[in-house]
Each structure stands twice: as C-alpha cells, then as structure tokens.
Design an enzyme around this catalytic site. Structure first.
Site, PDB file in Angstrom:
ATOM      1  N   GLY A 643       0.824  -1.195   0.000  1.00 35.78           N
ATOM      2  CA  GLY A 643       0.000   0.000   0.000  1.00 35.78           C
ATOM      3  C   GLY A 643       0.855   1.240   0.000  1.00 35.78           C
ATOM      4  N   GLY A 646       2.385   1.320   3.522  1.00 34.22           N
ATOM      5  CA  GLY A 646       2.915   0.095   4.105  1.00 34.22           C
ATOM      6  C   GLY A 646       2.490  -1.123   3.317  1.00 34.22           C
ATOM      7  N   GLY A 647       2.845  -2.267   3.836  1.00 32.60           N
ATOM      8  CA  GLY A 647       2.529  -3.502   3.134  1.00 32.60           C
ATOM      9  C   GLY A 647       1.511  -4.338   3.869  1.00 32.60           C
ATOM     10  N   ASP A 753     -20.105  -0.323  -0.794  1.00 32.64           N
ATOM     11  CA  ASP A 753     -19.288  -0.910  -1.865  1.00 32.64           C
ATOM     12  C   ASP A 753     -19.467  -2.430  -1.899  1.00 32.64           C
ATOM     13  OD1 ASP A 753     -17.605  -0.865  -4.028  1.00 32.64           O
ATOM     14  OD2 ASP A 753     -15.777  -0.947  -2.826  1.00 32.64           O
TER      15      ASP A 753
END
Length: 914
Positions: A643, A646-647, A753
């Site tokens: 992201g 971060g990951g 969503d």
C-alpha cells in the site's frame, strides 16, 4: 401687548428682563413667550396700544443711551428690539414696516409716518390669520435674540417698492409695531461681527432705562449715527424685503453665508418670523443646509472599496438549450467524454439533465490531484517488489503461484478506466490479488472475459506507487516472503492490455475509490484524507487479495474486474487491504473529508495534518492498541500486497499457528491519521460471523500493525468468473451477505461498496464482508448521505444521480451482485464507465439476459432488491424473509467452487508461461 413674551438666549438659559422707556410709567417686565393669540380681537388691541403708546419720548430715551454709542471703527452696538421689532432690523435686514398679527394692516396716521408701504407678500401674509399668528409669535421669540447678537437695529418703517431712504427714528412716533413684516430666516444672524462688550453694555443699558407701561409694545432700537442712511428693507428670498443702500450686496452676501453656517449648527427646527416661505419649504431648506454643513465638517462618508477578485477559479456551468437540443458551456473534456462514451445524440436529448449529473459525478470520481495519484494504493508499488518469489516462498501452502498470478492481473496497467484505476490504487476491489506493477507482464493474469475500454483520461491516473514499496521492509521480512509468487508480482503486460478492460470492469467498478479521489480533488484537505484512506484501503485490499490469492480464489485472475481493481494494488492480499483501505479511504474520506477538509491543507495537507494531529492520533492509538511487538507474537510473514503507507502480509500466530492477515502502516506516511482510528474502531464494533473480523492492533516503532482474519478462499469474483453457480448457491451467498449488512445497518453503518470483490470466502465456503473503507455512518440526525462512493457498475441510481441516499444503496448493490453471479459479470461491464453510469441513471433496473431461465422466486427477489425508488426497495431484513432464502444450500457446497476457481487460475497462469 397683553401677554408676556419669554425668550431664551442661545448662550444662556436664564430669562432676560428688559427695561424699556415708556411714555407713561417705567416698569420692569419679564418677557415671556406669548401664547398664540386666540382671537383676532387681541391682535387688534395690541396694534392699537402700540399706536397710542409709542411716542417721541421713547425715542428720546433711546437716543440718550450714551453707553451704547460705538466708535466709528467699532461694530454697531446691539440693542434689544421690541418684541414686535422685525428680526431683520439689522444692517443687512433693516426693519421695514412691521405688521401686526391682525387680519388687516393698521394704517398709521399721516402725522406719524412719512411713508408706509407693504409689499404684496406682506399683504398676503396679513390676510392669513394663521400665518399672522405664527409669524407674530416667532417674531416675538426672536426679538430678544437679535437684541443680544445684532450690532444695530435699524427700523425702517417704510420703504417698500419705493426704496425711500427715510429714517424711521427721525419721527417722534415710529410705527414699527403697526405692521410686522416677515423676513427670510437665512438673514437672522446677519450683522456686524460678534462683540461681547457691546452685549454687556446693552444689558446694562436695558437695566438702567425705564420700562414701558403695561401693555406697551416696545420697538426701540439703537440710534443710528448722524449721517448714516437708514437701511432699506432687504430680503434674499422675498420681493417684500429690499436691500439696504448702506451695505454693498457683496458684503451682505458674504455675511449671509456666515450666518447660514451658524444656523446650520443650531439644533432647533423652528421657523423664524422673518421667513417668507411656507414652513415646509423652510424646513427642507434648513435640512439641506445642515446636510451641507455636516458634509463639509465630517467629509463625505467613504464608500467601501471592492477590489477585484483574487485567485479566481473558473467553475464550469453546463446548461441545456431545449430549443436547439445542445448543451451550453460544455468543457472540451466533457465533450470528448460524451463523444467517446457511446451515448447517442438521441439519448442526450431525452435526458439532458441526467447526462450533466452523470458527467459531473464521473469527473468527481475519476479526477484526482497528483497527490492522490501517488497515493493510489498499488499503482507503482509493485516495481519495487521482486516478482521472482516462487509459490514456495509463500508461507501458506494453500497459496499457490496461480493464486498470486491473479494478484498480478490486479496490477493490470493503469490504462484501465479511471474507475478501475481507482480500484487498483487503493481499493480492495480485488482483495484476492493485489495489482502487480504495470511493468511486469502476466499473461496468465489476463481476465477471461473482456472488459470495456478504459476512458482516455483514466490511464493517466495510474501513478506509480513504487516509492512506497520500501515501506514494506518495516516488517523485516525476507524479500522472498515479501514478494508474492512470480506470477503474483509479474506485471501482466498482457493483462495491461487486457487487464485495463478487465481491471476496469472490476477495478473500474471501483468508482468508490474514484469518488473518494474526486472528493480529495475538490479540496486539498479532502485529497489528503483520501490519500490516507487509499493507503489504508490498499493495505486492506492487499490483505484480502493475499487471502484470495492464497486461497486460490485469486486464481480467478481471469475475472477482468479483479485485475483492474488490483492493478493499482500490489499483491492480492494488498489488494484486499488496499481495497478496504481504498474503499474505506473513500468512504472514510467522504465522511472524514467533510470534517477533515478544513484541517487538511491543499497541496501538503498530509504533512500539516500529521503535524497538527500527529500527537493526538498517536495518543489515541496507544489507548486502543495492544502493547507488545507483533514480530514476537506472529511469525512467518509473507508479503502479499503493498500500500501507499505500508505492506500487507500474512503470518501465523505463535502457538496456535492461526493464519492471519497483517496490515502494516507507517504513520509518518499517513495523511489522515484520524481515519486510521476510525477504521479500527469500526472494525472492532463490527464483530460478526459474516464480517472479516478485527483481531488486534499494535503500535510499534512508529508503525501501526492491524491484525485481521484471513480468508484463504479469496474473493467471490474468482468464483463467479470461473464457475456457474446454481440458484441455491446464489441464495446462500445472498443470505450470508444480507446477514452481514443487517448487522452493519443496525449500527447505522452503510457499506457502500458491496460487490463480488468485497465478498471473501474461506476454503470451507464461509462468506464474509470486507473492505469497509467506503463505509459511512448515519444516524437519526443524518439518515441520508450525498457523497459519491462505490463502484460504478454496482452503484444505485440515487448515487449516480447525486441524490441523497441511505442504507438501501447496499441492497441495490446486492441485487447487482446477484446478477453478477448469474452472468459472471455485472450489467454494463463492457461499457465505458461513463456510459455505464448513464445507463444506470436512465434505464433503472437492468435487464437480465436469460431472465426466462430464472425461477419466479429469484426474479421476485431481484425485483424488490432492484427497485429504482429507494423507498420501495426492500431492506436487508425484508429480503432475509423472502421465499428465495428457502433455496439456500449448505455453505459447504461453495467449497468446490472455491477450489475450482483456484485451479482455473493456476492453469491460466501456466498457459501464459508464468
């Protein structure tokens, strides 16, 4: 006069007493204001008494007042005038024949007067009793005033039109009181300069002089020096008054102006006896003089100065000319979008307003500032990630290389329409597989079904997020683990061409992400908030994608929608996290955008927000986060997504060996830290069997670690892409989804969503909702929202047309997802995003291709779920009671679909040579 006249000096409030010589006896009389006479008889009596009492003796007494004599160079001394003396008996306004306030003038005897003449105006005024009374009273009221301030009172009892220069004081008996003329009030103060000593002398003289007998009407004035011509009548405003020959007209005019200035300063609004005009015009004239005096004294009030606009921003206004059937003020970009959208001219003419709303919505949801592009969740984050890692590197055995391949497709090039890109960037549209770096080619990741061509503007939006890849290193994990299988990370070049469409189909559907972006575009603060949200969503999507990829649902890479959504996102898990983050970001952005727009600066809102909110956010996080180091609690970290901040990793809990998804965020890179808190709190409060549950959170070394439940099966998108589902299986998915929505709606939360990308499955067929990035909270005070978020193809008409909406938007999206399970894709997926929005707004309930093959119960279920009017649309509670729910099968029947999807993806990946 019978009455007493009381006069008040302008400078003194005390009453002045005048001693006036009398032919019979001396008497001190206190002059008081005479009340207005009630009858004409009284006036007549007054005039007779004046004629009988005024004699030469009074005049001699006046001449004997040596104390009032003035030097040749001194201004004429002022003497008190009789109560009936004309106010104009001054050098400028010598007294002319005064008239009494009786109905007819009294003609003086020939022995007493040399000449007497009344002007036409005077005669006219005499004929008016009311006017005479008024003039008489005012005249009395001003006589004393002039006695103190005029240097000399020259009584000219005669001289009308003849201008005869006869001195009235030369006659033994002056008829001053016989006829009182009115004078222009503007001449009240005309005379020589003010002389204080003369006033004092005059007061002493009056005290020493004898008073007239009772009833006598004094009309005495200072004697005029020998040789001085008797002033003639003079009036500026009336022909009845004539100018004195003694004073040049220029000097008189100058003095008149000075007097007017003095008058202007007087607050009184009374009309003086020397006024020749009607009271009303007089008042107006005085008002004009006062206004002029004040303007000269104070100056004209300054008008506010309005400067030209600063930093103007041109806002396009689009209209529609019904006469010509053409749009007015349409920007070139809009014209291009319309021409490329496939919307026909006929359709435009039929619904011009709808088209304008759709275009605005599209622009708002697809256009973002450069900052947002950088924040797009997984867009260039992949390049930094190694694509070599093999499936073996993956910690979870369930995660197969093909699973990761799907993630690669998610990384499909940004060429996909803006909506898809949004999904790619930070949305967890395709939680199963985070989008790989566009550079990598992943033929296997190419979606099986074609996706609509991406809008021209959308491709540009894909901004590389590579700089964020380094952030993943925060977990201290081996690059192999960090990287997904080669297939996962391989940038699908093929997918780029294909994925753009595919991604657009699913990722494009990610209008939510775009929506969030547009909001940020509108306001830099919003943009910053959105960026943070995107980063979070990206991470969440990455987790979801990782889960999907590991479960094998990622193999559904063929589903073009997922690749698109994943394109922006890194690995599958990343995509999942990113999606939630993106979705959350969008939703949160919208919610936070409203509150946070103010705090967040335009171009650098992130930094400012961090600086202003950093300490508070960190303190709040410490209160809600658990203590400890997640590295000591979890092991075997495998990076499945990347992201902006971060990951996303998978890890096993020490002791229980439970597989979890871990979202790692660098707080320094979070533009909107408060959104993180909101997301954590929402997840904590949303614990439910049908919602991806929040496990724990840690704040360690400036990084926030969020641990969530991991779903190995991936997203529903892979299942619907590679499998044909029965109505019973569809009913089961709808039931589980409705249960999760019912829980959210009961807490006042709108998911906003709902789509196959955000429905995760376990290998056993359990179904859970994820990607709460776009979630919005509503309450009694605000039970409707207007922010545009969600995925275009799943959006409800009220959202597309920019109307207020509530919980029912989730029900519409559920109905579209049901069609997706029937046909393998949502309606209008092959259309461009703009045209898809147009069709949703104009067509209302979409048409199902093979509706005849559906059971009546299923059709009825969709009928209530897809009502265009939200008030008529069913709620989650209503649909759970629908007969269609009786067709549900055991969730274990979904497990084969999950496995089949994973295998299909692995095979597709192998065909591509990856």
């Amino acid at each position: 006069m019978d009455g007493h006249s009381n006069f008040t000096q302008p400078s003194d409030t005390s009453h002045a007493s005048h001693t006036i010589p009398s032919s019979s006896s001396s008497q001190r009389r206190r002059l008081t204001k005479k009340p207005p006479p009630s009858t004409s008889a009284r006036h007549h009596h007054s005039s007779l008494s004046i004629d009988s009492r005024v004699d030469a003796q009074s005049l001699v007494g006046k001449r004997s007042s040596t104390s009032l004599r003035r030097a040749p160079s001194a201004p004429p001394a002022r003497t008190p005038t009789s109560t009936h003396a004309s106010n104009s008996s001054s050098p400028r306004n010598p007294s002319s024949s005064t008239r009494l306030n009786n109905h007819s003038p009294i003609i003086p005897a020939a022995s007493e007067f040399a000449a007497s003449s009344l002007s036409p105006s005077a005669r006219d005024r005499d004929s008016d009793p009311a006017r005479n009374d008024h003039g008489h009273q005012l005249q009395n009221n001003n006589n004393y005033y002039y006695s103190a301030f005029t240097n000399a009172h020259h009584h000219n009892q005669y001289s009308a039109a003849s201008h005869r220069r006869s001195n009235s004081y030369g006659h033994p008996h002056g008829p001053q009181s016989s006829n009182s003329l009115t004078f222009n009030h503007s001449e009240d103060f005309i005379g020589a300069p003010f002389d204080g000593s003369a006033i004092l002398n005059r007061i002493e003289a009056t005290k020493a002089s004898p008073t007239l007998g009772s009833g006598a009407f004094p009309h005495i004035s200072n004697p005029i020096p020998v040789g001085a011509a008797a002033p003639a009548q003079y009036s500026r405003g009336s022909p009845a008054l004539e100018q004195s020959f003694t004073f040049p007209s220029a000097a008189m005019s100058e003095k008149s102006q000075q007097v007017r200035g003095m008058e202007a300063q007087l607050p009184t609004s009374k009309r003086y006896s020397d006024e020749t005009k009607e009271p009303k015009p007089g008042v107006l004239r005085k008002k004009s003089g006062f206004s002029g005096f004040m303007s000269g004294l104070v100056g004209t009030p300054k008008k506010p100065l309005i400067s030209a606009p600063e930093n103007p921003v041109h806002v396009t206004h689009v209209g529609y000319d019904s006469a010509t059937g053409q749009f007015t003020g349409l920007p070139k970009e809009w014209q291009r979008l319309i021409s490329e959208s496939g919307i026909t001219e006929k359709e435009r003419r039929e619904n011009p307003e709808t088209l304008v709303n759709v275009i605005k919505f599209y622009k708002e949801t697809t256009e973002k500032p450069a900052e947002d592009q950088v924040l797009e969740k997984f867009h260039d984050a992949r390049p930094g990630l190694p694509s070599a890692p093999s499936a073996g590197s993956m910690i979870s055995p369930g995660l197969a290389p093909h699973h990761y391949n799907p993630m690669s497709p998610m990384i499909s090039p940004p060429a996909s329409p803006r909506f898809p890109q949004v999904g790619h960037e930070g949305n967890f549209e395709n939680p199963r597989s985070p989008p790989p770096v566009p550079k990598n080619k992943d033929v296997t990741l190419m979606p099986s079904r074609p996706a609509p061509r991406p809008p021209v503007s959308l491709p540009t939006r894909t901004a590389p997020h590579a700089p964020y890849a380094a952030k993943d290193s925060g977990i201290d994990m081996p690059p192999q683990h960090d990287d997904l299988t080669p297939t996962t990370y391989q940038p699908p070049k093929e997918s780029q061409p294909i994925l753009p469409e595919e991604h657009r189909s699913r990722s494009n559907s990610r209008v939510n992400g775009n929506t969030a972006y547009p909001a940020s575009q509108q306001s830099p603060a919003v943009q910053a908030a959105y960026q943070q949200q995107l980063m979070q969503q990206q991470q969440e999507q990455a987790l979801a994608q990782a889960q999907a990829s590991m479960s094998g649902s990622m193999s559904r890479a063929p589903s073009k929608r997922q690749p698109q959504a994943q394109q922006p996102t890194p690995p599958q898990s990343q995509h999942q996290y990113s999606r939630p983050t993106d979705a959350n970001g969008a939703q949160q952005t919208q919610r936070p955008q409203q509150p946070q727009i103010g705090p967040v600066p335009q171009s650098r809102p992130r930094h400012r927000s961090r600086q202003s909110n950093g300490l508070d956010v960190v303190a709040a996080l410490k209160r809600i986060c658990s203590e400890g180091d997640p590295r000591e609690i979890y092991r075997s970290f495998t990076k499945i997504g990347q992201g902006a901040s971060g990951g996303v990793y998978t890890g096993h809990e020490r002791g229980s060996n439970r597989l979890v998804a871990i979202k790692q965020m660098n707080l320094e890179q979070q533009p909107k830290k408060d959104l993180i808190i909101n997301e954590i709190l929402v997840m904590k409060d949303s614990s439910h069997p049908n919602i991806v549950n929040f496990i724990d959170s840690y704040l360690c070394g400036g990084e926030l670690w969020v641990v969530m439940e991991f779903m190995e099966g991936g997203s529903l998108t892979d299942v619907v892409t590679f499998n044909i589902m029965t109505e019973g299986q569809i009913a089961s998915v709808c039931r589980e989804t409705l249960l999760g929505l019912q829980h959210l709606h009961s807490k006042g939360v709108i998911h906003r969503d709902i789509k196959s990308d955000n429905i995760l499955l376990s290998m056993e067929g359990n179904i859970k909702l994820t990607d709460f990035g776009f979630c919005a909270t509503i309450n009694e005070a605000q039970n409707k929202r207007t922010t545009m978020v969600g995925t275009p193809y799943w959006m409800a008409p009220e959202v597309v047309t920019r109307k207020e909406y509530g919980r029912k938007v989730d029900i519409w999206s559920l109905g579209i997802m049901a069609i997706e399970m029937i046909e393998g894709e949502p309606p209008y997926l092959t259309e461009s995003p703009l045209r898809a929005l147009w069709l949703i707004a104009t067509n209302g309930t979409p048409q199902i291709k093979d509706e005849g093959n559906m059971s009546p119960v299923f059709r009825d279920f969709l009928y209530f779920a897809l009502k265009v009017d939200p008030d008529k649309r069913a709620s989650a509670h209503d649909l759970l009671r629908h007969e269609f729910m009786n067709l549900c099968v055991d969730l274990s029947h979904l497990s084969p679909l999950v496995r089949a999807a994973r295998e299909a993806r692995a095979q597709e990946k192998a065909r591509k040579g990856q």
